[in-house]
Design a protein around this motif. Sequence first.
Motif, PDB file in Angstrom:
ATOM      1  N   LEU A 210     -66.683   6.838   5.976  1.00 24.07           N
ATOM      2  CA  LEU A 210     -66.366   6.331   4.636  1.00 24.07           C
ATOM      3  C   LEU A 210     -64.894   5.967   4.514  1.00 24.07           C
ATOM      4  CD1 LEU A 210     -68.401   8.942   2.554  1.00 24.07           C
ATOM      5  CD2 LEU A 210     -69.089   6.618   3.199  1.00 24.07           C
ATOM      6  N   VAL A 211     -64.042   6.631   5.276  1.00 21.90           N
ATOM      7  CA  VAL A 211     -62.597   6.387   5.242  1.00 21.90           C
ATOM      8  C   VAL A 211     -62.060   6.492   6.667  1.00 21.90           C
ATOM      9  CG1 VAL A 211     -62.253   7.239   2.876  1.00 21.90           C
ATOM     10  CG2 VAL A 211     -62.128   8.835   4.803  1.00 21.90           C
ATOM     11  N   SER A 212     -60.856   5.972   6.862  1.00 23.39           N
ATOM     12  CA  SER A 212     -60.190   6.078   8.149  1.00 23.39           C
ATOM     13  C   SER A 212     -58.711   6.335   7.909  1.00 23.39           C
ATOM     14  CB  SER A 212     -60.372   4.786   8.956  1.00 23.39           C
ATOM     15  OG  SER A 212     -59.654   4.847  10.175  1.00 23.39           O
ATOM     16  N   PHE A 213     -58.133   7.226   8.689  1.00 25.35           N
ATOM     17  CA  PHE A 213     -56.746   7.619   8.471  1.00 25.35           C
ATOM     18  C   PHE A 213     -55.909   7.387   9.717  1.00 25.35           C
ATOM     19  CE2 PHE A 213     -59.190  10.528   5.663  1.00 25.35           C
ATOM     20  CZ  PHE A 213     -58.704  10.065   4.448  1.00 25.35           C
ATOM     21  N   ALA A 214     -54.600   7.317   9.500  1.00 24.44           N
ATOM     22  CA  ALA A 214     -53.626   7.339  10.584  1.00 24.44           C
ATOM     23  C   ALA A 214     -52.861   8.662  10.506  1.00 24.44           C
ATOM     24  CB  ALA A 214     -52.657   6.159  10.453  1.00 24.44           C
ATOM     25  N   GLY A 215     -52.205   9.027  11.588  1.00 23.63           N
ATOM     26  CA  GLY A 215     -51.353  10.205  11.554  1.00 23.63           C
ATOM     27  C   GLY A 215     -52.116  11.517  11.560  1.00 23.63           C
ATOM     28  N   ARG A 216     -51.344  12.584  11.465  1.00 26.84           N
ATOM     29  CA  ARG A 216     -51.890  13.939  11.563  1.00 26.84           C
ATOM     30  C   ARG A 216     -51.759  14.667  10.239  1.00 26.84           C
ATOM     31  NH1 ARG A 216     -48.959  15.375  17.402  1.00 26.84           N
ATOM     32  NH2 ARG A 216     -50.143  13.841  18.628  1.00 26.84           N
ATOM     33  N   LEU A 337     -49.173   0.319  14.666  1.00 25.80           N
ATOM     34  CA  LEU A 337     -50.195   0.623  13.668  1.00 25.80           C
ATOM     35  C   LEU A 337     -50.810   1.997  13.889  1.00 25.80           C
ATOM     36  CD1 LEU A 337     -51.989  -2.846  13.569  1.00 25.80           C
ATOM     37  CD2 LEU A 337     -50.714  -1.815  11.685  1.00 25.80           C
ATOM     38  N   ASP A 338     -50.963   2.375  15.148  1.00 25.13           N
ATOM     39  CA  ASP A 338     -51.591   3.659  15.478  1.00 25.13           C
ATOM     40  C   ASP A 338     -50.600   4.812  15.557  1.00 25.13           C
ATOM     41  OD1 ASP A 338     -54.028   2.412  15.580  1.00 25.13           O
ATOM     42  OD2 ASP A 338     -54.077   2.241  17.762  1.00 25.13           O
ATOM     43  N   LEU A 339     -49.321   4.556  15.251  1.00 23.95           N
ATOM     44  CA  LEU A 339     -48.277   5.587  15.325  1.00 23.95           C
ATOM     45  C   LEU A 339     -48.237   6.216  16.719  1.00 23.95           C
ATOM     46  CD1 LEU A 339     -48.909   7.360  11.888  1.00 23.95           C
ATOM     47  CD2 LEU A 339     -47.475   5.377  12.341  1.00 23.95           C
ATOM     48  N   ASP A 340     -48.376   5.367  17.730  1.00 21.82           N
ATOM     49  CA  ASP A 340     -48.449   5.847  19.107  1.00 21.82           C
ATOM     50  C   ASP A 340     -47.044   6.035  19.673  1.00 21.82           C
ATOM     51  OD1 ASP A 340     -49.119   6.531  21.660  1.00 21.82           O
ATOM     52  OD2 ASP A 340     -50.168   4.658  22.146  1.00 21.82           O
ATOM     53  N   ALA A 341     -46.414   7.123  19.283  1.00 25.38           N
ATOM     54  CA  ALA A 341     -45.046   7.401  19.723  1.00 25.38           C
ATOM     55  C   ALA A 341     -44.973   7.590  21.232  1.00 25.38           C
ATOM     56  CB  ALA A 341     -44.519   8.638  19.011  1.00 25.38           C
ATOM     57  N   ASP A 342     -46.028   8.073  21.851  1.00 24.27           N
ATOM     58  CA  ASP A 342     -46.006   8.348  23.284  1.00 24.27           C
ATOM     59  C   ASP A 342     -45.980   7.073  24.121  1.00 24.27           C
ATOM     60  OD1 ASP A 342     -46.121  11.056  22.708  1.00 24.27           O
ATOM     61  OD2 ASP A 342     -48.311  11.093  22.759  1.00 24.27           O
ATOM     62  N   ALA A 343     -46.330   5.939  23.518  1.00 20.60           N
ATOM     63  CA  ALA A 343     -46.291   4.672  24.259  1.00 20.60           C
ATOM     64  C   ALA A 343     -44.893   4.080  24.318  1.00 20.60           C
ATOM     65  CB  ALA A 343     -47.237   3.664  23.601  1.00 20.60           C
ATOM     66  N   VAL A 344     -43.941   4.649  23.567  1.00 19.76           N
ATOM     67  CA  VAL A 344     -42.601   4.078  23.405  1.00 19.76           C
ATOM     68  C   VAL A 344     -41.605   4.829  24.267  1.00 19.76           C
ATOM     69  CG1 VAL A 344     -40.779   3.579  21.728  1.00 19.76           C
ATOM     70  CG2 VAL A 344     -43.176   3.365  21.053  1.00 19.76           C
ATOM     71  N   ARG A 345     -40.771   4.091  25.004  1.00 16.14           N
ATOM     72  CA  ARG A 345     -39.738   4.711  25.833  1.00 16.14           C
ATOM     73  C   ARG A 345     -38.409   4.857  25.096  1.00 16.14           C
ATOM     74  NH1 ARG A 345     -38.587   1.610  30.942  1.00 16.14           N
ATOM     75  NH2 ARG A 345     -37.703   3.583  31.666  1.00 16.14           N
ATOM     76  N   ALA A 346     -38.093   3.956  24.195  1.00 17.72           N
ATOM     77  CA  ALA A 346     -36.835   4.038  23.449  1.00 17.72           C
ATOM     78  C   ALA A 346     -36.849   5.315  22.613  1.00 17.72           C
ATOM     79  CB  ALA A 346     -36.669   2.814  22.560  1.00 17.72           C
ATOM     80  N   ARG A 347     -35.904   6.218  22.889  1.00 20.37           N
ATOM     81  CA  ARG A 347     -35.984   7.551  22.301  1.00 20.37           C
ATOM     82  C   ARG A 347     -35.866   7.521  20.780  1.00 20.37           C
ATOM     83  NH1 ARG A 347     -32.065  12.511  22.422  1.00 20.37           N
ATOM     84  NH2 ARG A 347     -33.537  14.259  22.307  1.00 20.37           N
ATOM     85  N   CYS A 348     -35.037   6.642  20.243  1.00 23.07           N
ATOM     86  CA  CYS A 348     -34.880   6.596  18.790  1.00 23.07           C
ATOM     87  C   CYS A 348     -36.191   6.213  18.117  1.00 23.07           C
ATOM     88  CB  CYS A 348     -33.759   5.633  18.397  1.00 23.07           C
ATOM     89  SG  CYS A 348     -34.033   3.917  18.911  1.00 23.07           S
ATOM     90  N   LEU A 349     -36.862   5.205  18.642  1.00 15.19           N
ATOM     91  CA  LEU A 349     -38.104   4.739  18.044  1.00 15.19           C
ATOM     92  C   LEU A 349     -39.245   5.718  18.296  1.00 15.19           C
ATOM     93  CD1 LEU A 349     -39.654   2.599  16.501  1.00 15.19           C
ATOM     94  CD2 LEU A 349     -39.912   1.310  18.637  1.00 15.19           C
ATOM     95  N   SER A 350     -39.322   6.270  19.495  1.00 17.94           N
ATOM     96  CA  SER A 350     -40.364   7.237  19.802  1.00 17.94           C
ATOM     97  C   SER A 350     -40.240   8.469  18.911  1.00 17.94           C
ATOM     98  CB  SER A 350     -40.281   7.641  21.272  1.00 17.94           C
ATOM     99  OG  SER A 350     -41.223   8.649  21.574  1.00 17.94           O
ATOM    100  N   THR A 351     -39.008   8.960  18.744  1.00 23.46           N
ATOM    101  CA  THR A 351     -38.780  10.146  17.914  1.00 23.46           C
ATOM    102  C   THR A 351     -39.139   9.874  16.468  1.00 23.46           C
ATOM    103  OG1 THR A 351     -37.002  10.905  19.384  1.00 23.46           O
ATOM    104  CG2 THR A 351     -37.038  11.792  17.150  1.00 23.46           C
TER     105      THR A 351
END
Length: 503
Positions: A210-216, A337-351
């Motif tokens: 019925l709904v879909s969420f992002a994040g934890r 869109l998926d808040l996939d921080a683990d896919a990012v290498r740039a530490r500022c953006l990943s953090t």
Amino acid sequence: MAARTHWLFGDQLGPRFTDPRHGGCDRGAPLLMIEARSVLRRRRFHRAKAHLVLSAMRHRAAELGDRVRYVRADTYRQGLRTALRSGDRLTVHAPTSRAALDFVTSLDGVDVLEPRGFLTSRADFATWAEGRGAQGLRMEDFYRWVRTSQGLLMDDGGPAGGTWNLDHDNREPPPRDRDRLPVPPPWQAKEDAIDEEVRHDLDRWERKGLVSFAGRDGPRRFPATRRQALAALRHFVDHRLPAFGSYEDAMLARDGVLAHSLLSSSLNLGLLDPAECVGRAELAWRSGNAPLNSAEGYIRQVAGWREFVWQLYWHFGPAYRDRNALGHHEPLPRWFLDLDADAVRARCLSTTLAQVRDTGWTHHIPRLMVLGSRALQDGWDPAAVTDWFHRCFVDGYDWVMLPNVLGMSQYADDGAMTSKPYTTGGAYIHRMSDLCDGCAYRPSDRTGDRACPYTTGYWAFLHRHRERFAHHPRMARTLHTLDRLDDLADVLAAAARRGAAPP
């Protein structure tokens, strides 16, 4: 004659919205709250945001007891049909979005009252703004008007301490020998049975599709009741406000909160009133418990910026959301869109992306100079960026994010909101944070394997829009520097190669 039923929206949860004084609802009027699941279907909201809003609404209903009818429905229309009889009349304070206001004004038998939860009225703002033109609406002028009209931090007709704005004192980088600011941690919420019920319902709706969420949806960290919000405000003023000012713009990888108040969601839910927040900050300074730069910095955020954004949302009109002065149309990439921080290498953006994923919040500098700057440099569609911020932040509402993101962050309004684009290379992030330490990239490198994506992206952005900004008074000098880069072709090629891939 029977009192008219008064309708409370989900961001009208404080006592001012049931106070009959100053043109409010009828004294002792029965109250109505509608939990409409269609709101959660419209967007892929952050799970923690959905949890907070439903928890706050259900807690308020529990406090109001028999006085309120709490209706759980698929839509607002369905909820109204369930709750009301033919001929019943409603009052409601003006909602905070254009869509909601248009909806309530389209209904028969609904009297729309003045909005609450702000220091300034739309009529007073219109008087102040008259004759200034679209490019003459600047926050600093507005802030001084609010300070004067509200008597905030004023002495003998002038600003306390002799200076209106202490922003120059509030740009200190974080301490280089610490990974956390030496202040007590923020107020922490304690979940209860209502939170358990909310989490159970969200799980059930998600399982059913019925709904879909992002994040934890970790333990709730933001206030869901007036009592909790007041406790969080007291804790901030007593223990964290003194350190707030100097490090207002700083960032630390292991301390995403620093000395910020975390009260924006409480203000935007209506649990706190801005007058009490700025009043307590001023009292802390006058009693010697906080320095002036901290009190002024916090008051500027609430009485200046928050009020300014609220007023501009209405002043600019409905066509504002379609502005795209820079012609940016790239879609948001899936990893963002998926808040996939683990896919990012740039530490500022990943953090920063991980902070949003895990909490639904990060403070204004990561929002502007990390998340927003990435979107601006890569030419993402400003309407989509605005929607992402609206969905993914616990304090995100249409009125909050439209001027903040489309205007200030993405410069899509061609300077109506702010006087220049807010983007920079890695040097700024390095100066104001420890986020470059241990990063795969070097903030000074424009090309090569360790080129900082923000540095490369900054020069590529300027090159892409050099004609537009060639005669801009705040950009011309930077464009002269662009002309002197002997590796510009390599910079542009590097930016093109990365494309939409996570940096």
